[in-house]
Design a protein around this motif. Structure first.
Motif, PDB file in Angstrom:
ATOM      1  N   ASP A  68     -13.888 -50.281   6.027  1.00 12.49           N
ATOM      2  CA  ASP A  68     -13.774 -48.852   5.765  1.00 12.49           C
ATOM      3  C   ASP A  68     -14.026 -48.544   3.983  1.00 12.49           C
ATOM      4  OD1 ASP A  68     -11.346 -49.200   7.298  1.00 12.49           O
ATOM      5  OD2 ASP A  68     -10.396 -50.975   6.254  1.00 12.49           O
ATOM      6  N   SER A  83     -11.757 -53.772   5.432  1.00  7.93           N
ATOM      7  CA  SER A  83     -13.556 -54.092   5.658  1.00  7.93           C
ATOM      8  C   SER A  83     -13.985 -53.825   4.925  1.00  7.93           C
ATOM      9  CB  SER A  83     -13.179 -53.867   7.653  1.00  7.93           C
ATOM     10  OG  SER A  83     -13.094 -52.368   7.324  1.00  7.93           O
ATOM     11  N   HIS A 107      -3.388 -50.697   9.884  1.00  7.39           N
ATOM     12  CA  HIS A 107      -4.105 -52.542  10.113  1.00  7.39           C
ATOM     13  C   HIS A 107      -3.854 -53.007  11.591  1.00  7.39           C
ATOM     14  CE1 HIS A 107      -7.180 -53.292   7.609  1.00  7.39           C
ATOM     15  NE2 HIS A 107      -7.353 -52.310   8.206  1.00  7.39           N
ATOM     16  N   HIS A 139      -5.077 -45.525   6.396  1.00  5.27           N
ATOM     17  CA  HIS A 139      -5.382 -45.992   7.915  1.00  5.27           C
ATOM     18  C   HIS A 139      -4.242 -47.162   7.994  1.00  5.27           C
ATOM     19  CE1 HIS A 139      -8.595 -48.677   6.124  1.00  5.27           C
ATOM     20  NE2 HIS A 139      -8.703 -48.778   7.535  1.00  5.27           N
TER      21      HIS A 139
HETATM   22 ZN   LIG Z   1      -9.348 -50.569   7.926  1.00  2.00          ZN
END
Ligand SMILES: [Zn+2]
Length: 121
Positions: free
Chosen positions: A81, A78, A70, A68
């Motif tokens: 995440d 995070s 950001h 993914h």
């Molecule tokens: Zn993330």
């Protein structure tokens, strides 16, 4: 773990196209190599949510992990995440702005950085 150069290059290009939205995909392939990525129906895009519908995945596919992007220069996972990582394989790539070869990192499901080798097919 290894990843085919073309795959990471395409993922970075799609991340750039989707900026400032977050882009998410599942990574799959044969043992030890990430060979392709899959967009899942029902995946939600947004700055703070990257939600996989793992129930939508066809049976028999070997999932190595996730990718993914950001919308910032921060490529660290995070808390959200990490909870997504836990149930979707053991290799998780996060690409940060500007989505070049130097702006992504790979983590294991616990959030420890891991090295991935880029190979030419
Ligand atoms: Zn993330």
């Amino acid at each position: 773990m290894k990843i085919i150069r073309e795959v990471i290059e395409e993922l970075l290009a799609i991340s750039k196209d989707n900026y400032p939205l977050e882009f998410v995909a599942l990574l799959r392939g044969k043992k030890g190599v990430i060979e392709e990525y899959i967009f899942l129906p029902g995946t939600e895009f947004g700055h703070t949510s990257a939600i996989f519908r793992i129930d939508m995945l066809p049976l028999g596919q070997k999932i190595h992990g996730t990718f993914h992007s950001h919308p910032s220069t921060n490529n660290h996972p995070s808390q959200q995440d990490l909870s997504m990582f836990a149930s979707n394989g053991n290799y998780h790539i996060i690409a940060a702005y500007p989505y070049d070869m130097g702006s992504w990192r790979c983590y294991d499901k616990l959030g420890n950085e891991v090295r991935i080798e880029i190979i030419d097919e």
